[in-house]
Write a protein that holds these residues in place. Structure first.
Motif, PDB file in Angstrom:
ATOM      1  N   PHE A  36       0.800  -1.229   0.000  1.00 44.86           N
ATOM      2  CA  PHE A  36       0.000   0.000   0.000  1.00 44.86           C
ATOM      3  C   PHE A  36       0.831   1.276   0.000  1.00 44.86           C
ATOM      4  O   PHE A  36       0.289   2.369  -0.110  1.00 44.86           O
ATOM      5  CB  PHE A  36      -0.942   0.003   1.206  1.00 44.86           C
ATOM      6  N   GLY A  37       2.144   1.166   0.136  1.00 47.76           N
ATOM      7  CA  GLY A  37       3.000   2.343   0.161  1.00 47.76           C
ATOM      8  C   GLY A  37       3.538   2.625   1.558  1.00 47.76           C
ATOM      9  O   GLY A  37       3.319   1.853   2.500  1.00 47.76           O
ATOM     10  N   VAL A  38       4.240   3.735   1.682  1.00 52.93           N
ATOM     11  CA  VAL A  38       4.740   4.159   2.993  1.00 52.93           C
ATOM     12  C   VAL A  38       3.598   4.920   3.683  1.00 52.93           C
ATOM     13  O   VAL A  38       3.551   6.143   3.728  1.00 52.93           O
ATOM     14  CB  VAL A  38       6.019   5.004   2.872  1.00 52.93           C
ATOM     15  N   THR A  39       2.675   4.145   4.184  1.00 44.00           N
ATOM     16  CA  THR A  39       1.460   4.673   4.801  1.00 44.00           C
ATOM     17  C   THR A  39       1.743   5.190   6.207  1.00 44.00           C
ATOM     18  O   THR A  39       2.855   5.080   6.727  1.00 44.00           O
ATOM     19  CB  THR A  39       0.406   3.557   4.895  1.00 44.00           C
ATOM     20  N   ARG A  40       0.724   5.743   6.837  1.00 47.82           N
ATOM     21  CA  ARG A  40       0.856   6.192   8.219  1.00 47.82           C
ATOM     22  C   ARG A  40       1.339   5.063   9.108  1.00 47.82           C
ATOM     23  O   ARG A  40       2.168   5.259  10.000  1.00 47.82           O
ATOM     24  CB  ARG A  40      -0.502   6.720   8.724  1.00 47.82           C
ATOM     25  N   ALA A 191      -1.835  -9.337   8.625  1.00 44.40           N
ATOM     26  CA  ALA A 191      -1.689  -7.908   8.924  1.00 44.40           C
ATOM     27  C   ALA A 191      -2.062  -7.569  10.363  1.00 44.40           C
ATOM     28  O   ALA A 191      -2.547  -6.483  10.644  1.00 44.40           O
ATOM     29  CB  ALA A 191      -2.502  -7.066   7.944  1.00 44.40           C
ATOM     30  N   PHE A 192      -1.785  -8.495  11.295  1.00 42.72           N
ATOM     31  CA  PHE A 192      -2.180  -8.271  12.687  1.00 42.72           C
ATOM     32  C   PHE A 192      -1.415  -7.133  13.344  1.00 42.72           C
ATOM     33  O   PHE A 192      -1.806  -6.644  14.402  1.00 42.72           O
ATOM     34  CB  PHE A 192      -2.021  -9.557  13.504  1.00 42.72           C
ATOM     35  N   ASN A 193      -0.332  -6.679  12.720  1.00 41.65           N
ATOM     36  CA  ASN A 193       0.457  -5.583  13.298  1.00 41.65           C
ATOM     37  C   ASN A 193      -0.025  -4.208  12.861  1.00 41.65           C
ATOM     38  O   ASN A 193       0.472  -3.199  13.350  1.00 41.65           O
ATOM     39  CB  ASN A 193       1.929  -5.748  12.902  1.00 41.65           C
ATOM     40  N   ARG A 194      -0.989  -4.140  11.954  1.00 44.48           N
ATOM     41  CA  ARG A 194      -1.354  -2.869  11.326  1.00 44.48           C
ATOM     42  C   ARG A 194      -2.268  -2.038  12.240  1.00 44.48           C
ATOM     43  O   ARG A 194      -3.480  -1.919  12.028  1.00 44.48           O
ATOM     44  CB  ARG A 194      -2.015  -3.110   9.971  1.00 44.48           C
ATOM     45  N   ASP A 195      -1.682  -1.416  13.216  1.00 49.08           N
ATOM     46  CA  ASP A 195      -2.386  -0.580  14.190  1.00 49.08           C
ATOM     47  C   ASP A 195      -2.773   0.757  13.554  1.00 49.08           C
ATOM     48  O   ASP A 195      -1.914   1.435  12.985  1.00 49.08           O
ATOM     49  CB  ASP A 195      -1.441  -0.372  15.379  1.00 49.08           C
TER      50      ASP A 195
END
Length: 221
Positions: A36-40, A191-195
């Motif tokens: 998805f890119g260098v997202t937040r 993607a369990f780390n995607r806070d």
């Protein structure tokens, strides 16, 4: 707070998010994005590394195709992201990883790599081909490369409920990379780390993060 840096690679010039600790750095970590890119979220991973005393650099891998990619976490975003990383290719991704590692070494740091999903496979190849200590989170494209010998210490994190990575796939990691630390978080999804975006699993994410920090503390200092 991090800031954008310019990174020159064989494939072209791109931007990279750099976060640095306020005190002497414990080591450098290349942070490899999801599709998805260098997202937040990815920038936040860099900031958390800086808070823990590491220098983190997250290249915007897709800039060489289309600058500024920051896709939504939905089906349309995923479809576009898959197309973009397929167009980029693994060799170009590894070239970028190598240049990012070189930039961090220029700061006098020992360097490792961490990646998530697509980036998890790039991180794994950063281990086997660039000899970087690596942490691979839910690398869904790892299987074709598992026969490559590790070039440095290696850690894998998987969600037990990840539909993209079967128990048989996890078993293949353990069989072909027996020296690696391989962890499965039984109640966690991909993607369990995607806070804080679903399917974020705070308990699994925190345990994986502590293991990751211990790994880099051991192998980069």
């Amino acid at each position: 707070m991090g800031e954008w840096q310019t990174l020159k690679t064989p494939g072209g010039t791109l931007q990279a998010w750099l976060a640095q600790p306020e005190t002497a750095s414990r080591g450098g970590v290349v942070v490899v994005q999801e599709i998805f890119g260098v997202t937040r979220h990815i920038r936040d991973v860099c900031e958390r590394f800086a808070q823990a005393g590491f220098t983190a650099l997250a290249p915007a891998y897709l800039d060489v195709i289309e600058p500024g990619i920051d896709l939504p976490y939905d089906r349309a975003g995923a479809n576009r992201g898959v197309a973009l990383v397929n167009k980029l290719g693994m060799e170009s991704a590894l070239d970028t990883t190598e240049e990012a590692a070189r930039m961090l070494r220029g700061k006098g740091l020992n360097v490792g790599v961490i990646g998530f999903c697509w980036g998890g496979t790039v991180a794994f190849l950063g281990n086997t081909r660039l000899n970087l200590p690596a942490v691979s989170y839910y690398g869904a494209r790892n299987l074709p490369f598992l026969g490559e010998p590790a070039g440095a210490p290696l850690m894998f994190h998987f969600g037990g409920r990840d539909p993209h990575i079967t128990p048989e796939a996890v078993a293949a990691h353990r069989l072909k990379q027996p020296q690696a630390q391989t962890f499965v978080y039984e109640e966690a999804d991909h993607a369990f780390n995607r806070d804080p975006d679903p399917p974020f699993d705070p308990e699994a994410a925190e345990l994986a993060w502590q293991r990751t920090l211990a790994f880099f503390t051991e192998h980069l200092q």
